[in-house]
Design a protein around this motif. Structure first.
Motif, short mmCIF file in Angstrom:
data_model
loop_
_atom_site.label_atom_id
_atom_site.label_comp_id
_atom_site.label_asym_id
_atom_site.label_seq_id
_atom_site.Cartn_x
_atom_site.Cartn_y
_atom_site.Cartn_z
N SER A 82 -3.48 -1.58 -2.32
CA SER A 82 -4.34 -0.42 -2.54
C SER A 82 -3.49 0.83 -2.68
CB SER A 82 -5.31 -0.24 -1.37
OG SER A 82 -6.09 0.91 -1.54
N HIS A 129 0.84 -1.20 0.00
CA HIS A 129 0.00 0.00 0.00
C HIS A 129 0.87 1.25 0.00
CE1 HIS A 129 -3.92 -2.01 1.15
NE2 HIS A 129 -3.03 -2.98 1.35
N TYR A 155 -3.09 4.49 -1.84
CA TYR A 155 -3.65 5.42 -0.85
C TYR A 155 -3.67 6.87 -1.35
CZ TYR A 155 -3.51 1.98 2.99
OH TYR A 155 -3.72 0.90 3.82
#
Length: 263
Positions: free
Chosen positions: A236, A209, A238
């Protein structure tokens, strides 16, 4: 739900720790994941409501310019006995909503939030764990390392702006940790560092991330060249370099769709 600032601490030049408590956290319950997060609501300057408010009610009854900014922050720690919630917030100058608020926060200030929710916890059946990220992923990676038991194995690659931005990390597990530092010649060293890894044997469970373009490159490498499956990776973006929080939120859905189509 809301928490009152009990104390603050400047962990690094760009990382502020907030410890929240008070009766507004009476209904707070810990989430299962080590990436547990809350959605905070920051009123704009001059807001005529608050300090405790219902974000949905404000959105339904007030003009858009009075709506609170919504941001998502990882729960660094929840102390059930003391009923204290710790959040570590990245602050870059005067940009954004939550960072400047956190930098200026003082005991007694109120932070409205919803949650927590979570999506990741290290798989105890994995042979080893790969944890990759930057300052924005640091709270979740730190919480994950603390959750790993003795006998577990973790390979950690973290990027920051320099030695003064590093923080101590604790774990009972066997940890291979390397801090990487951005430089004018190499502003994005994280993808190269992951590509250079000699992977240990066995199935890996990965947590990746951070900055959008870096995370996209690492995800593509892990799926297409290292043979990871999507089920073995939490990944993911951010934030995105050169974009404000609001600009990134406006395009994130399309970016994630394009990232998913890579592999």
């Amino acid at each position: 739900m809301h928490g009152e600032v009990l104390r603050t601490r400047q962990l690094t030049p760009t990382l502020v720790r907030l410890v929240l408590g008070g009766p507004g956290l009476h209904d707070f319950r810990a989430a299962e994941g080590t990436d547990a997060y809350v959605n905070v609501a920051i009123p704009p300057a001059g807001a005529t409501y608050g300090p405790v408010f219902d974000p949905d009610e404000v959105k339904a009854t007030r003009p858009r310019e009075e709506w609170p900014a919504r941001r998502r922050y990882t729960v660094r720690r929840w102390d059930e006995a003391a009923r204290e919630l710790t959040l570590d917030v990245v602050v870059h100058g005067d940009a954004g909503a939550a960072g400047p608020w956190a930098r200026a926060a003082r005991p007694g200030d109120v932070l409205v939030m919803t949650g927590p929710s979570a999506g990741y916890r290290p798989d105890p059946d994995a042979a080893w764990h790969l944890l990759v990220g930057d300052e924005s992923a640091l709270p979740a990676i730190a919480a994950t390392l603390e959750a790993l038991p003795a006998g577990a194995r973790a390979v950690v690659r973290l990027v920051c702006d320099g030695p003064e931005h590093e923080v101590p990390l604790e774990s009972a597990a066997e940890v291979d940790l390397l801090w990487l530092h951005r430089s004018p010649d190499q502003p994005t060293p994280l993808p190269d560092a992951v590509e250079a890894l000699d992977f240990p044997a066995g199935r890996v469970h990965a947590f990746v991330h951070g900055e959008a373009d870096e995370i996209r490159a690492i995800r593509r490498h892990l799926l297409t060249e290292r043979g990871l499956t999507r089920a073995d990776m939490s990944c993911s973006p951010y934030w995105r370099r050169t974009m404000t929080d609001e600009a990134w939120r406006a395009v994130k859905k399309e970016f994630v769709a394009a990232m998913d189509a890579d592999a």
